[in-house]
Each structure stands twice: as C-alpha cells, then as structure tokens.
Design an enzyme around this catalytic site. Structure first.
Site, PDB file in Angstrom:
ATOM      1  N   LYS A 174      75.250  44.395 -42.482  1.00 15.75           N
ATOM      2  CA  LYS A 174      75.772  44.218 -43.836  1.00 15.75           C
ATOM      3  C   LYS A 174      76.383  42.820 -43.900  1.00 15.75           C
ATOM      4  O   LYS A 174      77.504  42.570 -43.451  1.00 15.75           O
ATOM      5  CB  LYS A 174      76.856  45.243 -44.185  1.00 15.75           C
ATOM      6  CG  LYS A 174      77.186  45.217 -45.675  1.00 15.75           C
ATOM      7  CD  LYS A 174      78.603  45.600 -46.026  1.00 15.75           C
ATOM      8  CE  LYS A 174      79.597  44.532 -45.835  1.00 15.75           C
ATOM      9  NZ  LYS A 174      79.414  43.317 -46.693  1.00 15.75           N
ATOM     10  N   GLY A 205      76.136  45.017 -49.595  1.00 14.15           N
ATOM     11  CA  GLY A 205      77.215  45.822 -50.149  1.00 14.15           C
ATOM     12  C   GLY A 205      78.539  45.132 -49.936  1.00 14.15           C
ATOM     13  O   GLY A 205      78.591  44.057 -49.339  1.00 14.15           O
ATOM     14  N   ASP A 206      79.598  45.776 -50.440  1.00 17.49           N
ATOM     15  CA  ASP A 206      80.926  45.182 -50.271  1.00 17.49           C
ATOM     16  C   ASP A 206      81.716  45.955 -49.212  1.00 17.49           C
ATOM     17  O   ASP A 206      81.231  46.937 -48.648  1.00 17.49           O
ATOM     18  CB  ASP A 206      81.662  45.099 -51.613  1.00 17.49           C
ATOM     19  CG  ASP A 206      81.810  46.450 -52.284  1.00 17.49           C
ATOM     20  OD1 ASP A 206      81.600  47.490 -51.603  1.00 17.49           O
ATOM     21  OD2 ASP A 206      82.131  46.486 -53.491  1.00 17.49           O
ATOM     22  N   GLY A 207      82.941  45.505 -48.970  1.00 18.72           N
ATOM     23  CA  GLY A 207      83.768  46.116 -47.934  1.00 18.72           C
ATOM     24  C   GLY A 207      84.137  47.566 -48.226  1.00 18.72           C
ATOM     25  O   GLY A 207      83.905  48.449 -47.393  1.00 18.72           O
ATOM     26  N   GLY A 209      82.633  49.647 -50.074  1.00 22.55           N
ATOM     27  CA  GLY A 209      81.430  50.471 -50.122  1.00 22.55           C
ATOM     28  C   GLY A 209      80.741  50.546 -48.768  1.00 22.55           C
ATOM     29  O   GLY A 209      81.216  51.229 -47.850  1.00 22.55           O
ATOM     30  N   VAL A 210      79.635  49.835 -48.649  1.00 24.03           N
ATOM     31  CA  VAL A 210      78.812  49.918 -47.430  1.00 24.03           C
ATOM     32  C   VAL A 210      79.622  49.578 -46.170  1.00 24.03           C
ATOM     33  O   VAL A 210      79.460  50.220 -45.125  1.00 24.03           O
ATOM     34  CB  VAL A 210      77.572  48.993 -47.550  1.00 24.03           C
ATOM     35  CG1 VAL A 210      76.762  49.001 -46.267  1.00 24.03           C
ATOM     36  CG2 VAL A 210      76.700  49.431 -48.731  1.00 24.03           C
ATOM     37  N   GLY A 211      80.544  48.605 -46.269  1.00 21.01           N
ATOM     38  CA  GLY A 211      81.342  48.226 -45.092  1.00 21.01           C
ATOM     39  C   GLY A 211      82.135  49.408 -44.546  1.00 21.01           C
ATOM     40  O   GLY A 211      82.124  49.687 -43.349  1.00 21.01           O
ATOM     41  N   GLU A 249      86.058  39.696 -34.441  1.00 13.48           N
ATOM     42  CA  GLU A 249      86.291  38.236 -34.392  1.00 13.48           C
ATOM     43  C   GLU A 249      87.002  37.894 -35.690  1.00 13.48           C
ATOM     44  O   GLU A 249      86.381  37.871 -36.750  1.00 13.48           O
ATOM     45  CB  GLU A 249      84.962  37.473 -34.331  1.00 13.48           C
ATOM     46  CG  GLU A 249      84.091  37.797 -33.147  1.00 13.48           C
ATOM     47  CD  GLU A 249      84.621  37.237 -31.841  1.00 13.48           C
ATOM     48  OE1 GLU A 249      85.575  36.428 -31.877  1.00 13.48           O
ATOM     49  OE2 GLU A 249      84.093  37.618 -30.796  1.00 13.48           O
ATOM     50  N   CYS A 282      87.068  29.826 -38.546  1.00 13.39           N
ATOM     51  CA  CYS A 282      88.148  30.600 -37.923  1.00 13.39           C
ATOM     52  C   CYS A 282      88.804  29.799 -36.808  1.00 13.39           C
ATOM     53  O   CYS A 282      89.962  29.996 -36.504  1.00 13.39           O
ATOM     54  CB  CYS A 282      87.617  31.918 -37.402  1.00 13.39           C
ATOM     55  SG  CYS A 282      86.105  31.744 -36.461  1.00 13.39           S
ATOM     56  N   GLU A 382      96.421  31.593 -42.354  1.00 11.94           N
ATOM     57  CA  GLU A 382      95.126  30.932 -42.292  1.00 11.94           C
ATOM     58  C   GLU A 382      94.775  30.490 -43.711  1.00 11.94           C
ATOM     59  O   GLU A 382      94.678  31.312 -44.618  1.00 11.94           O
ATOM     60  CB  GLU A 382      94.074  31.919 -41.765  1.00 11.94           C
ATOM     61  CG  GLU A 382      92.729  31.290 -41.584  1.00 11.94           C
ATOM     62  CD  GLU A 382      91.727  32.242 -40.933  1.00 11.94           C
ATOM     63  OE1 GLU A 382      91.576  33.391 -41.409  1.00 11.94           O
ATOM     64  OE2 GLU A 382      91.096  31.834 -39.949  1.00 11.94           O
TER      65      GLU A 382
HETATM   66  P1  NAI Z   1      86.517  39.553 -45.581  1.00 11.50           P
HETATM   67  O1  NAI Z   1      87.042  39.825 -44.232  1.00 11.50           O
HETATM   68  O2  NAI Z   1      86.955  40.434 -46.682  1.00 11.50           O
HETATM   69  O3  NAI Z   1      84.907  39.584 -45.555  1.00 11.50           O
HETATM   70  C1  NAI Z   1      84.127  39.518 -44.396  1.00 11.50           C
HETATM   71  C2  NAI Z   1      83.138  40.673 -44.362  1.00 11.50           C
HETATM   72  O4  NAI Z   1      83.844  41.906 -44.247  1.00 11.50           O
HETATM   73  C3  NAI Z   1      82.273  40.814 -45.596  1.00 11.50           C
HETATM   74  O5  NAI Z   1      80.986  41.237 -45.198  1.00 11.50           O
HETATM   75  C4  NAI Z   1      82.977  41.918 -46.367  1.00 11.50           C
HETATM   76  O6  NAI Z   1      82.129  42.596 -47.251  1.00 11.50           O
HETATM   77  C5  NAI Z   1      83.426  42.810 -45.251  1.00 11.50           C
HETATM   78  N1  NAI Z   1      84.560  43.698 -45.536  1.00 11.50           N
HETATM   79  C6  NAI Z   1      85.639  43.439 -46.302  1.00 11.50           C
HETATM   80  N2  NAI Z   1      86.472  44.492 -46.304  1.00 11.50           N
HETATM   81  C7  NAI Z   1      85.907  45.450 -45.525  1.00 11.50           C
HETATM   82  C8  NAI Z   1      86.267  46.771 -45.157  1.00 11.50           C
HETATM   83  N3  NAI Z   1      87.399  47.329 -45.586  1.00 11.50           N
HETATM   84  N4  NAI Z   1      85.443  47.472 -44.350  1.00 11.50           N
HETATM   85  C9  NAI Z   1      84.311  46.917 -43.903  1.00 11.50           C
HETATM   86  N5  NAI Z   1      83.903  45.683 -44.228  1.00 11.50           N
HETATM   87  C10 NAI Z   1      84.688  44.936 -45.030  1.00 11.50           C
HETATM   88  O7  NAI Z   1      86.854  38.022 -45.915  1.00 11.50           O
HETATM   89  P2  NAI Z   1      87.024  37.322 -47.352  1.00 11.50           P
HETATM   90  O8  NAI Z   1      87.762  38.193 -48.298  1.00 11.50           O
HETATM   91  O9  NAI Z   1      85.699  36.831 -47.778  1.00 11.50           O
HETATM   92  O10 NAI Z   1      87.956  36.070 -46.948  1.00 11.50           O
HETATM   93  C11 NAI Z   1      89.373  36.217 -46.922  1.00 11.50           C
HETATM   94  C12 NAI Z   1      89.994  35.485 -45.755  1.00 11.50           C
HETATM   95  O11 NAI Z   1      89.490  35.998 -44.537  1.00 11.50           O
HETATM   96  C13 NAI Z   1      89.694  33.989 -45.660  1.00 11.50           C
HETATM   97  O12 NAI Z   1      90.568  33.243 -46.436  1.00 11.50           O
HETATM   98  C14 NAI Z   1      89.895  33.728 -44.207  1.00 11.50           C
HETATM   99  O13 NAI Z   1      91.271  33.549 -43.940  1.00 11.50           O
HETATM  100  C15 NAI Z   1      89.444  35.015 -43.544  1.00 11.50           C
HETATM  101  N6  NAI Z   1      88.061  34.930 -43.034  1.00 11.50           N
HETATM  102  C16 NAI Z   1      87.867  34.707 -41.702  1.00 11.50           C
HETATM  103  C17 NAI Z   1      86.600  34.561 -41.204  1.00 11.50           C
HETATM  104  C18 NAI Z   1      86.365  34.294 -39.767  1.00 11.50           C
HETATM  105  O14 NAI Z   1      85.386  33.652 -39.415  1.00 11.50           O
HETATM  106  N7  NAI Z   1      87.181  34.818 -38.866  1.00 11.50           N
HETATM  107  C19 NAI Z   1      85.426  34.621 -42.065  1.00 11.50           C
HETATM  108  C20 NAI Z   1      85.701  34.910 -43.444  1.00 11.50           C
HETATM  109  C21 NAI Z   1      86.984  35.038 -43.880  1.00 11.50           C
END
Ligand code: NAI
Ligand code: MG
Length: 479
Positions: A174, A205-207, A209-211, A249, A282, A382
C-alpha cells in the site's frame, strides 16, 4: 487526466470493489494530475487472500530462482527509468533531473544490493561445526504488508519488495495515497518481470482504510512500514492483537556535529544535505551543532549557501529544489517556521511565505535559523521541509548531550579531522547510523533507527533478515 483507478491483485489489474475516487495533486501546480481509487475492506481481503495463496509455492522455490526474478525486475526497472522519474516528479514534486538521478537511482542501487546479499546469504546451515545435528533454517515470515511514504517512494518500495522477494515472502503493497503513480508503474514492472500471480499485490488506500486493515489482518504475518512516528504507533497498536512482526522506519531529528577542526566544506555540505529533496528525508541533518570558535563563520556560510539554493517547478530541468509534497505539509512547515521566530531563534535567511516570484505551488523558502536551543520546537520536531537549525556548543561532551537529547535516533553526523574523536563519537551517539565527513555508507549497509526512529534495518543482508523467521531443527544428521 490520467485515470489509474485499478489495483494489482493476483496478477491482474482489477476495479475497486466500491468506487472511491481520490485526486493526486501535483504540488508544483496545485492541480490534479491523476485520479486513483482508495480501496476498502473487500479489496484488502482480496489482495491478502492472493498473497496467502501464492505463499507456499513462492517459499518452496529455490532461492536462486527468486533471485532470478529480482534480477529480471532490475532490468525492467532500468528500462522504465523515465516513467518512474516523471511520475515521482509530478506527484511529489522532486525536480525531474533529481528524480531521474537520486529518486530513480536509489531503487536500482537497492535491488542490485539485494541480489548480491541474497547470493551470499546463508539461508540454512548447521548450528555449529561441533553440532551438525541441529540445523538452522531461515524461512520467509509469510505474507508481508508493505506500507510506504511519499518522500523517497522508490527507495522505500524497492527496500521492502527486494528483500521480501528474495526472502520468500509474498506481499501486499500500500503506497502513500500522496504518491501512488510511481508505485503503479512499479506494479507493471513486477508483472513484466513475470513474478508468479499473487506474489506481489498493490492496493491503493489511506491510513485509516487499507493501512489499518492490513495492520490488523489475521492473514498478514508482518508489516514493514516507513513513515511518521505517529502512524508507526497506530500500526503497532493495530498489529498487537495478532502478534504480528512490525518493522518500523520512522522519523528523525539528526544532529550534525561540526567541530572546529572540521574540513572547510563541512558547513556547506551540511546545508545542501538538509535542503536536498526539499528537506523531506527522515535522515536529514536538521540540527547543525557548531563548535564555538567557528560558529559565527558557520552561520554566515550557511546563509550564503542557503541563499544560493533556488526553488522552482519540479517539471523544470536543473539543480533547484522543488515544492514540498502537499498543502498539509506546507502549512505544517509554515507553522514551525513561525514557532522558531516566536520562540526566539535568529532567522538568518528564509522565513514564512512562498519564495519571491512563486504564487502557486507548495514552495517553501530555504530557511536557516541560528542561536537555536535544543528545547525549542524547531529543534525537537521533525519539520520535513528545507529548514535548518544551528546550535552552538563548546565541548565534545556537551555536543553528545545535545545530539542524544531527542526522542529520535536515526542518523547523526560528525565532521572532524580527528580520527580518535570521530571513533569516540561513533560509539556514543544513539542512532542507527553515524555518517562521518560526508562519506556515504557502503553498498548493502543497514539503514534504520533506534528509539522512536524505529526498530528494523533495511538494505543488504540485514534487510533480508527482517523478512525471515529462524527455525531450529534437531535430529538433522543422517542416522
Ligand atoms: P504518514 O506516516 O501518515 O504516511 C506514510 C504512510 O503511512 C502512507 O502510506 C499512509 O497512508 C500510511 N498510514 C498513515 N496512517 C496509517 C495508519 N494509521 N495505519 C496504517 N498506515 C497508515 O505520513 P504523512 O502524514 O504523509 O507525513 C507526516 C509526517 O510524517 C511528515 O511531516 C514527516 O515528519 C513524517 N514522515 C516521515 C517519513 C520517513 O521517511 N520516516 C516519510 C513520510 C513522512
Ligand atoms: Mg501529490
């Protein structure tokens, strides 16, 4: 507009069970560039069922054959470089030349390293030379859910898919709903490489939902996740009922320790590393700790370097930085820059608002703060944007204290020409990686963090191990 509503399940592109359109926004223009579907429970279940059905055959296949599929994938990957670069550039804003080099290149690098690591990996062998009667077998964990972010999308997807494939896991990917298009190109590549049906599946999908459905699914054996610490926490909670293995990660707040004896390029290198990918990494060296004797000069150098960083559309060729990924991130970064000002840090260059001449698109000014203290919000959170914080220090002990005073522990950086000092620091910094004097880690080195930066290691042999169970078998020797 590009229509990409289907999912890749069991070797076929299939329509979502319930229509649920989602627009993919180009952050350089703020206009939609494609429409995808967000999946639901029935799509998740279909993908997991396909992966489950494909598991026995894929696990049983000799590892050399699985490596062969990954080698084929690498060929296809290289052939479709431009499609990947265009997708990444449009959907997450990496400037096209940078997408062609760094974003695309990271994936090819990881696939190559997995092939090499898997060829050398000892999947099976006796417990010891003395005990030939106990056999240790590494076997696939099972069905793996791979949940990936938007910032280095191909980097993340290949780190997970390459390792899972050679280990013998079947997969449901996903990708981030913010950057699904490159992942869909990748699914086409998996198809072209000829992976057996069901080994690799993709559901958008989103977090919530599919996540979440994948994280809680009883037929998913492990989740490999890259993204925010908050989502990592929710995934861990959702996975707890079924005692899944969860590899995370997560974020970082890397310290870059620049000593008075550092080489003369150290400050420039640190600023440019921070600004790369518009600060959306990151492992970004977001806290620059500078020893007092060179502090004023370092602040001045940082200003000059940051002011030379140009900002522009991801569709333009050249060495500028692009927009940040979306409006939510743009607003979050603006708020954090304002907090830096309000909490008393010195704004050296940049600040809130768009760079001059850019009225549309999620563009951020390359920003440098000096005289930051480690308790300020900009030193703790961050930011995930082109925003550098500079903090002074006097002694080595003080620098270590500041560097380690963070909930994160992904990468720290040391700039010093003193070998003994560098080695001392490498042992005392609490992070999964310590990068010295701008030298990159060798091919196949593990990537991952301590503390709230996560708990797994990706890349090379360590990345393969993350997708393996260890089985101990007695009575192995011939009677
Ligand atoms: P996010 O962590 O919400 O999104 C990353 C992935 O996780 C996406 O595929 C999303 O659909 C999925 N996801 C979100 N909530 C979930 C849940 N409850 N269960 C399962 N899957 C879920 O990151 P977002 O909102 O795009 O960015 C927010 C902050 O996160 C950024 O400002 C940054 O600080 C951090 N971030 C860190 C990353 C890294 O490489 N460690 C990458 C992206 C964001
Ligand atoms: Mg987008």
């Amino acid at each position: 507009m590009l229509e990409k509503r289907e999912f890749y399940i069991n070797g076929q592109w299939v329509a979502p069970s319930v229509p649920n359109d989602f627009e993919v926004i180009d952050p350089s223009t703020e206009e939609p560039c494609a429409v995808i579907s967000l999946g639901g429970e029935a799509d998740t279940n279909a993908a997991v069922a396909a992966a489950r059905a494909a598991l026995p055959g894929w696990m049983k296949m000799p590892v050399a054959e699985r490596i062969g599929y990954v080698a084929k994938l690498l060929d296809v990957y290289v052939a479709r470089a431009e499609d990947l670069a265009q997708a990444i550039s449009a959907e997450m804003g990496a400037p096209i030349d940078m997408a062609r080099s760094q974003q695309f290149g990271a994936g090819a690098f990881h696939l190559k390293n997995f092939i090499r690591a898997a060829e050398a990996f000892e999947f099976e062998g006796p417990l010891s030379e003395r005990d030939q009667n106990t056999q240790i077998i590494h076997e696939a964990v099972g069905v793996a859910a791979l949940i990936t972010p938007w910032n280095w999308p191909m980097n993340q997807i290949t780190l997970k898919v390459g390792a899972a494939a050679v280990a013998g896991c079947t997969m449901v990917l996903k990708p981030s709903e913010q950057s699904p298009l490159n992942a869909m190109v990748f699914a086409e590549m998996m198809d072209e490489a000829g992976f057996p049906d069901g080994v690799f599946n993709l559901v958008n999908g989103d977090g919530p939902g599919v996540g979440s459905q994948l994280s809680a699914h009883p037929d998913v054996d492990m989740v490999s996740f890259t993204g925010s610490t908050q989502a990592g926490r929710l995934i861990s909670i959702n996975a707890a009922d079924t005692i899944k293995r969860v590899h995370l990660e997560l974020g970082g707040k890397g310290a870059n320790l620049i000593f008075a004896d550092a080489d003369e390029k150290a400050v420039k290198r640190g600023v440019l590393h921070m600004m790369n990918n518009t600060g959306q990494s990151c492992n970004a060296p977001s806290r620059m700790l500078v020893q007092r004797p060179i502090y004023d000069q370092a602040v001045e150098t940082a200003r000059e370097v940051a002011e030379k960083v140009t900002v522009g559309s991801a569709h333009d060729e050249g060495r500028h930085i692009g927009p940040v990924v979306n409006e939510v991130q743009w607003t979050k970064i603006q708020d954090l820059i304002q907090k830096g000002i309000d909490e008393g840090a010195t704004l050296v260059t940049g600040g809130t608002g768009r760079p001059d001449g850019l009225n549309k698109g999620y563009f951020v000014k390359p920003t440098v703060f000096a005289d930051v203290t480690n308790d300020m919000t900009i030193a703790r959170e961050e930011i995930f944007g082109p925003v550098l914080s500079i903090l002074p220090f006097d002694t080595e002990e003080e620098a270590i204290g500041i560097a380690n005073d963070t909930p994160y522990g992904l990468t720290n950086y040391v700039q010093s020409t003193d070998n003994d000092r560098r080695r001392r620091l490498a042992r005392q910094l609490r992070s999964g990686m310590v990068e010295m004097n701008g030298e990159s880690r060798g091919a196949g080195a593990p990537f991952g963090g301590m503390k709230q930066s996560g708990n797994g290691r990706e890349g090379g042999a360590w990345g393969i191990e993350d997708f393996l169970e260890v089985k101990a078998v007695s009575g192995w020797a011939a009677e």
